[in-house]
Design an enzyme around this catalytic site. Structure first.
Site, PDB file in Angstrom:
ATOM      1  CG  PHE A 138      56.326-141.895 -14.961  1.00  0.00           C
ATOM      2  CD1 PHE A 138      55.281-141.617 -15.827  1.00  0.00           C
ATOM      3  CD2 PHE A 138      56.023-142.253 -13.651  1.00  0.00           C
ATOM      4  CE1 PHE A 138      53.964-141.705 -15.405  1.00  0.00           C
ATOM      5  CE2 PHE A 138      54.702-142.336 -13.225  1.00  0.00           C
ATOM      6  CZ  PHE A 138      53.680-142.072 -14.105  1.00  0.00           C
ATOM      7  CG  ASP A 223      60.797-139.390  -8.727  1.00  0.00           C
ATOM      8  OD1 ASP A 223      60.632-140.293  -7.869  1.00  0.00           O
ATOM      9  OD2 ASP A 223      59.913-139.069  -9.548  1.00  0.00           O
ATOM     10  CE  LYS A 252      55.545-146.748  -8.911  1.00  0.00           C
ATOM     11  NZ  LYS A 252      55.989-145.551  -9.610  1.00  0.00           N
TER      12      LYS A 252
HETATM   13  C1  PLP Z   1      55.342-144.337  -9.989  1.00  0.00           C
HETATM   14  C2  PLP Z   1      56.223-143.136 -10.029  1.00  0.00           C
HETATM   15  C3  PLP Z   1      55.732-141.853  -9.702  1.00  0.00           C
HETATM   16  C4  PLP Z   1      54.272-141.595  -9.450  1.00  0.00           C
HETATM   17  O1  PLP Z   1      53.794-142.216  -8.308  1.00  0.00           O
HETATM   18  P1  PLP Z   1      52.209-142.353  -8.085  1.00  0.00           P
HETATM   19  O2  PLP Z   1      52.128-142.978  -6.719  1.00  0.00           O
HETATM   20  O3  PLP Z   1      51.677-143.199  -9.179  1.00  0.00           O
HETATM   21  O4  PLP Z   1      51.638-140.997  -8.099  1.00  0.00           O
HETATM   22  C5  PLP Z   1      56.638-140.814  -9.655  1.00  0.00           C
HETATM   23  N1  PLP Z   1      57.938-140.994  -9.925  1.00  0.00           N
HETATM   24  C6  PLP Z   1      58.448-142.200 -10.251  1.00  0.00           C
HETATM   25  C7  PLP Z   1      59.905-142.330 -10.522  1.00  0.00           C
HETATM   26  C8  PLP Z   1      57.610-143.307 -10.326  1.00  0.00           C
HETATM   27  O5  PLP Z   1      58.095-144.501 -10.680  1.00  0.00           O
END
Ligand code: PLP
Length: 394
Positions: A138, A223, A252
């Site tokens: 994700f 990521d 986050k």
């Molecule tokens: C939540 C998340 C995203 C996306 O972040 P948003 O602030 O919702 O755009 C991208 N990568 C990972 C691993 C995430 O957990």
């Protein structure tokens, strides 16, 4: 009608139906607790999906953000500010912890998806267009980020998406070896896949990904949007593996609720996005930068890295010690944990948790996710662990 019911009715008429119906209407938070519109109290074990790292209304955040908005909130990227410069320096240093002195540069934006879109554009500047991403990944919901996200239901309705992304099984070194070639711009992976149920990629896997990308002149992009900034009990989840990625994305937990994202690139990748190639109006404004600096300061001053490891291990041990037949395994590190269940009862357990005053979530039919504020205490965790058996029965 209750206040909650009235607000939900108005939400339903005013908001796009993309999320489905919200489960509660929240009106206040303090520490690890939140209250809903009907006055019911909850222990927040999800922290706005791993965002509220310092809980709610943390005194240091309240003081810093109040002072900052009263001093200088936003200026655009036609100008910079001391807070933007300082945060950039600190993030660059964090990302190069395993290779001090390596050049690193940051781009600040407002979300995880935007950080990943920045990473995506950066990979295109290598002159190669193939990106190897992971099954179960994700990376966000913008057009760029969703094209790296494995889940078909998130991607397919929006095709055609940017071309060149292939998916390989997560954690499978041989599959990565087979997929990465001299046309590969980048490999993108999460150290722990959060949204697909807290699945840990091992340190060996990260080292293999580093080796394979280096062999083919491809970028390794990690990521850390969910795992970064102390969530796993480390500043960054990849650090124990000893590697240094070419690209790291954050969001986050970095702003503790103030929207912020960051894309940090190291070595030659640090300068791939030249003048005019990318931008953001809000990105790295003084308010968001101050939020990020405050989060880093509090984590350091309060020893939260060690605290997260200790409380996280306690949570995992206490859940397993229940010896409950429905509990198969606790995955994750620090305070990013998955509880693997023997049957597909996670959605029902999540609803029962809310009724019992606990906010968690169910990223998969057989998995609960726990990602509380980093400041949560062992005693608070224990109230949830005591209630857990009753949430799994019914
Ligand atoms: C939540 C998340 C995203 C996306 O972040 P948003 O602030 O919702 O755009 C991208 N990568 C990972 C691993 C995430 O957990």
């Amino acid at each position: 009608m209750t206040d909650t019911a009235a607000w939900l009715q108005r939400y339903d008429a005013a908001y796009m139906p993309n999320f489905g119906p919200p489960k509660r209407v929240l009106v206040r938070g303090q520490g690890c607790r939140v209250w809903d519109a009907d006055g019911r109290e909850y222990l927040d074990l999800l922290a706005g999906i791993a965002v509220n790292s310092l809980g709610h209304a943390h005194p240091a955040m309240v003081a810093a953000i109040s002072e900052q908005i009263a001093t200088l909130g936003h200026i655009s990227n036609l100008y910079t500010s001391p807070w933007q410069v300082e945060l950039s320096e600190r993030l660059d240093a964090l990302v190069t912890t395993n290779a001090p002195g390596t050049e690193a540069r940051v781009f600040l934006c407002n979300s995880g998806s935007e950080a990943n879109d920045t990473g995506f554009k950066l990979t295109r500047r290598t002159g190669r267009t193939k990106i190897v991403a992971m099954e179960g990944s994700f990376h966000g919901r913008t057009v760029g980020a969703v094209s790296l996200t494995a889940k078909a239901a998130y991607r397919e309705p929006f095709e055609p998406l940017p071309a060149g992304v292939v998916f390989v099984p997560y954690g499978d070194v041989a599959a990565l070896e087979a997929a990465v070639d001299d046309d590969t711009a980048a490999v993108v992976l999460e150290p722990i896949q959060g949204e697909s149920g807290v699945i840990v990629g091992s340190d060996d896997y990260l080292r293999a990904a580093r080796r394979i990308t280096t062999e083919h002149g491809a970028l390794l992009w990690v990521d850390e949007v969910q795992t970064g900034i102390a969530r796993t009990g480390e500043w960054l989840a990849y650090l124990p593996s000893g590697i240094t990625p070419d690209v790291v994305t954050l969001a986050k937990g970095l702003g503790a609720g103030i929207p912020i994202g960051a894309c940090i690139a190291t070595g030659p990748a640090a300068v791939l996005l030249g003048p005019g190639s990318h931008g953001s109006t809000f990105g790295g404004n003084p308010l968001a930068s101050r939020a990020g600096l405050t989060v880093l300061d509090v984590i350091e001053a309060d020893g939260l890295l060690a605290h997260v490891r200790e409380v996280g291990d306690h949570l995992a041990d206490a859940v397993m010690a229940l010896g409950h037949p429905e509990i198969v395994e606790v995955t994750g590190r620090g305070l990013l944990r998955g509880i693997v269940l023997a049957h597909d009862i996670a959605a029902a357990a999540n609803d029962r948790a809310m009724e019992a005053g606990f906010l968690i979530n169910a990223p998969r039919p057989d998995r609960l996710r726990i990602a509380p504020p980093l400041i949560i205490t062992t005693a608070e965790i224990d109230t949830f662990v005591s209630a857990l058996p009753s949430l799994l029965e019914g």
